[in-house]
Structure formats: structure tokens, C-alpha cells
Design an enzyme around this catalytic site. Structure first.
Site, PDB file in Angstrom:
ATOM      1  N   SER A 181      -6.404  -7.571  -2.342  1.00  0.00           N
ATOM      2  CA  SER A 181      -5.253  -8.469  -2.323  1.00  0.00           C
ATOM      3  C   SER A 181      -5.605  -9.915  -2.622  1.00  0.00           C
ATOM      4  O   SER A 181      -4.741 -10.681  -3.028  1.00  0.00           O
ATOM      5  CB  SER A 181      -4.515  -8.356  -0.989  1.00  0.00           C
ATOM      6  N   HIS A 209      -0.552  -3.201  -3.303  1.00  0.00           N
ATOM      7  CA  HIS A 209      -0.267  -4.011  -4.499  1.00  0.00           C
ATOM      8  C   HIS A 209      -0.172  -3.177  -5.761  1.00  0.00           C
ATOM      9  O   HIS A 209       0.072  -3.718  -6.843  1.00  0.00           O
ATOM     10  CB  HIS A 209      -1.352  -5.072  -4.689  1.00  0.00           C
ATOM     11  N   LYS A 241       6.569  -5.509  -1.282  1.00  0.00           N
ATOM     12  CA  LYS A 241       5.983  -6.159  -2.452  1.00  0.00           C
ATOM     13  C   LYS A 241       6.759  -5.745  -3.702  1.00  0.00           C
ATOM     14  O   LYS A 241       7.881  -6.204  -3.898  1.00  0.00           O
ATOM     15  CB  LYS A 241       4.483  -5.884  -2.477  1.00  0.00           C
TER      16      LYS A 241
HETATM   17  C1  LIG Z   1       0.600  -6.943   2.330  1.00  0.00           C
HETATM   18  C2  LIG Z   1      -0.441  -5.949   2.664  1.00  0.00           C
HETATM   19  C3  LIG Z   1      -0.315  -5.146   3.788  1.00  0.00           C
HETATM   20  C4  LIG Z   1       0.746  -5.387   4.832  1.00  0.00           C
HETATM   21  O1  LIG Z   1       1.978  -4.910   4.441  1.00  0.00           O
HETATM   22  P1  LIG Z   1       3.283  -5.470   5.197  1.00  0.00           P
HETATM   23  O2  LIG Z   1       4.323  -4.470   4.925  1.00  0.00           O
HETATM   24  O3  LIG Z   1       3.537  -6.801   4.603  1.00  0.00           O
HETATM   25  O4  LIG Z   1       2.929  -5.559   6.653  1.00  0.00           O
HETATM   26  C5  LIG Z   1      -1.224  -4.137   3.973  1.00  0.00           C
HETATM   27  N1  LIG Z   1      -2.247  -3.953   3.110  1.00  0.00           N
HETATM   28  C6  LIG Z   1      -2.427  -4.745   2.041  1.00  0.00           C
HETATM   29  C7  LIG Z   1      -3.576  -4.490   1.121  1.00  0.00           C
HETATM   30  C8  LIG Z   1      -1.527  -5.771   1.788  1.00  0.00           C
HETATM   31  O5  LIG Z   1      -1.724  -6.574   0.760  1.00  0.00           O
END
Ligand SMILES: *Cc1c(COP(=O)(O)O)cnc(C)c1O
Length: 393
Positions: A181, A209, A241
Site C-alpha cells: 500500500s 488495492h 477503495k
Molecule cells: C486500506 C487497507 C486495509 C484496511 O481496509 P479498511 O476497510 O479501510 O479498514 C487493509 N489492508 C490493506 C493492504 C489496506 O491498504
């Protein structure tokens, strides 16, 4: 000095190291532009990769569902909060990912912590890439399994550590981000699957992602035509996302999902996602599958950005994903560059430790399908000016 007497001093120390974090107040929906402090800024820091967070079709589905379902789910899934809306979404996500079943969680963070804890306990082994997301690391630590870091994307290191741990015949879980990320690079999934088979370890892949962004119909990095449920037994995806809504899911076989329902504390002891969010996500899923142009447009923007950055001598990490960080090293410098870009009408956040390792502070630029080619050119132009002189007199 004991107790909490130093709580204020510790805050001051963060500030003096340029590590203090402040929240911006955004006035209005997500999009290629955001209004911050009354100013319209080009937005290069959201994870709304397909530009769906404010899509009117999804907003309409959400509003209609609120009329039908109300707002709150009222209880956890195991009490009386599990509705046919959640159930329909789970079936659609299972079909989408090519897995027998899926289970909806309220956030990706809690899904990751819940899954690792449901699968492992003291004496088992968890293997995590050094750059894994905080939620995966926290899950590993809380599980009380023996925690093994492996070097970023390093299959030799992972293989050695698996071999060293396999003698005691305990459970071994290999855990990785799909797309990292803060770096934007991909995990070596094929090699991980081979190692998993060799050592009878399971793979847990967090495709937060990647889902919606990569692969045919946006199925993500774990294309079911290539990777079976046995190859990647635990697949996690987030809905906040690329899907532009909220929540997360885990996909896998029936035994995995039933185990999570019985044992994942972050599933059991939390209020279910609002049903209207599930309905909005179902609408989003339909769009994600068929609007291939969003992924094609995004891929074009990524190529254009990388070519432009290379022309101005701006070094990027080896990423072909919408995450395009510019590593500057010093946290103070990253903050100064971010502030200068903001003055120039561009919103890019400075990412500092502990989100990234020490001395690797960076600007985390993210591109979305909502951007135009002209937006990318403006970004390159401003970066050119600001990187040469972040703090003009
Ligand atoms: C954003 C993210 C999460 C968390 O997801 P949320 O639904 O925002 O809590 C988990 N793992 C990765 C790799 C992320 O980038």
C-alpha cells in the site's frame, strides 16, 4: 516522572521530528478535485481508484436502500443483524472472486485481525512480509503465533524460514499484501503459492488495492482461472477503495468461512455493516465488472505519469499500479514538499514513519479513473517546480 505525566511532551517530540499528524477537513464528496479550506485542490491521494465513491448510480442505490432498510443494522451478524442484503452481497462476491463462499466484514482492518486470530494460536507460525499493512501485522501479533518477518518480496528468505519452522508440524500461514500500500509493487504470488504447497502452509492474500483494479472484470490479483482456492485459501478484499463504498470481505472455501463465523472475534463482536451499504456495494460490483474503460483509462494515466516523471528526472519506485510514491527520505522534507504542492493546488499526502520505515518518508501519489490526462500533466508540471525548490524564499 511516571504514569501519563509525559503525555504532552511526547506529542511535542513528535512535532519536533516532523511526525505529528493533522487531519484535513474536506468539504464535499470524493472526486478528482477536493475542497479543502475553501480551496479547490486536485486530489492525488485517495484510494477511490475507479472514481466510484461519489458515482450517482451507487449513491441512488444507497439512498433507495436506506428508505427500505433504514440506517443501522442494529446488532451483530450472529444476533439479528445479518440481512438478505448482506447475504446477496456475499453470494455476489463469492461468484466474482471464483471462490465457493465469501463473508462480509465491517472493515478491512478488522477482517485481517479477525482472520489471522481465527486461524492461528500460540505455537503456530505466521510469516509476514516486512512491508505488510498494519492490520496484517497487528493480527499476527495478537494471535500469539510465532511471528516471522521475511524480507520484502524475498522468496528465498521466506522459503528458508518456512523450512526452519516446519519440523514441529504446526499451522503455518503466509500473509501478504497483494499490492503493497505504500510502495505500489506486487507480491510474488506464484512463488508464494509454490512455497505454500511445498511446506503445507496456507496463503492469506490481502488484495485491498488490487480488487477492482487488476485483472479481467477487476477480479484482482488472484485470478480464479490461474489460482485455485487451494492455491490461495484466504483472499481478503476491501470495499472502501476501488469499490467506492465501505467494508471488506474474505473469500474461500466453506470450512474457512464457517471457521470465521465461529471464531473470528472481529466478526462476532461487532455490529453488522448497514444493509444499505451492502446494497450500494452490489450496485458498485455491477459497475466494476462491466466498465472496463475505467481500468483502461487508469492504466493509460499510470503510463503517462511515469513517462512524465522520467522526463523531469523524478525517480519513482518500480510500480505499475495506481500507487506511485516519490521517496524523499526525510520526514520534514516530505512535509515541506506536500505543503508546497498544496499551495500550488495539488493534494498529495506526505507518508512518514511509522507508516513507512525510517528515512523513507515519501509522497504517496495515487491516480484514479476520475483523473484526466490534463490533470496528470498539471501534476507533473507542479512536481517539476516543487521538487527543484520545495521551500522557496
Ligand atoms: C486500506 C487497507 C486495509 C484496511 O481496509 P479498511 O476497510 O479501510 O479498514 C487493509 N489492508 C490493506 C493492504 C489496506 O491498504
Amino acid at each position: 516522572m511516571g504514569g501519563f505525566a509525559d503525555i504532552g511532551e511526547r506529542l511535542d517530540a513528535l512535532a519536533s521530528q516532523s511526525l505529528y499528524r493533522r487531519r484535513r477537513i474536506v468539504e464535499g464528496p470524493q472526486g478528482r478535485e477536493l475542497i479543502v479550506d475553501g480551496r479547490r485542490l486536485l486530489n492525488f491521494c485517495s484510494n477511490d481508484y475507479l472514481g466510484l465513491a461519489a458515482d450517482p448510480r451507487i449513491a441512488e442505490a444507497f439512498a433507495a436502500a436506506v428508505q427500505q432498510w433504514g440506517v443501522g443494522a442494529g446488532a451483530s451478524h450472529l444476533v439479528c443483524g445479518h440481512t438478505s442484503a448482506h447475504h446477496d452481497l456475499e453470494e455476489a462476491l463469492a461468484e466474482f472472486t471464483g471462490r465457493p463462499r465469501a463473508l462480509v466484514f465491517s472493515t478491512g482492518y478488522s477482517a485481517n485481525v479477525g482472520v489471522i486470530n481465527a486461524l492461528l494460536s500460540a505455537g503456530d507460525h505466521v510469516f509476514e512480509d516486512r512491508l505488510n499493512h498494519a492490520s496484517l501485522l497487528d493480527g499476527g501479533w495478537i494471535s500469539r503465533a510465532d511471528f516471522h518477518w521475511y524480507r520484502h518480496r524475498d522468496l528465498d528468505d521466506l522459503g528458508r524460514q518456512l523450512a526452519d519452522s516446519s519440523a514441529d508440524d504446526r499451522r503455518m500461514l503466509i500473509v501478504s499484501d497483494g499490492t503493497f500500500s505504500m510502495d505500489g509493487d506486487l507480491c510474488p504470488l506464484r512463488g508464494m503459492v509454490t512455497l505454500g504447497r511445498q511446506h503445507r502452509a496456507w496463503i492469506m492474500l490481502d488484495d485491498a488495492h488490487g480488487i477492482g483494479v487488476h485483472g479481467p472484470q477487476g477480479r484482482g490479483l488472484v485470478d480464479p482461472e490461474i489460482f485455485s482456492t487451494q492455491d490461495v485459501p484466504v483472499l481478503v478484499g476491501t470495499l472502501g477503495k476501488a469499490f467506492g463504498t465501505f467494508g471488506a470481505f474474505v473469500a474461500g472455501d466453506d470450512a474457512l468461512i464457517e471457521t470465521l463465523i465461529q471464531r473470528a472475534r472481529n466478526y462476532i463482536f461487532t455490529t453488522a455493516l448497514p444493509s444499505a451499504v451492502a446494497i450500494a456495494t452490489l450496485r458498485s460490483l455491477q459497475i466494476v465488472k462491466v466498465e472496463e474503460w475505467r481500468r483502461e483509462h487508469l492504466a493509460g494515466l499510470i503510463r503517462r505519469f511515469r513517462a512524465g516523471a522520467s522526463e523531469i528526472g523524478c525517480e519513482l519506485l518500480p510500480s505499475n499500479t495506481p500507487i506511485q510514491p516519490v521517496v524523499v527520505g526525510d520526514a520534514g522534507l516530505a512535509v515541506a514538499i506536500s505543503a508546497a504542492l498544496e499551495r500550488a493546488g495539488i493534494l498529495v499526502t506526505a507518508i512518514r514513519p511509522p507508516s513507512v520505515p525510517r528515512d523513507t518518508a515519501r509522497l504517496r501519489i495515487t491516480l484514479t479513473a476520475a483523473h484526466t490526462e490534463a490533470d496528470i500533466d498539471v501534476l507533473i508540471d507542479r512536481l517539476d517546480v516543487v521538487l527543484r525548490d520545495p521551500e522557496p524564499a
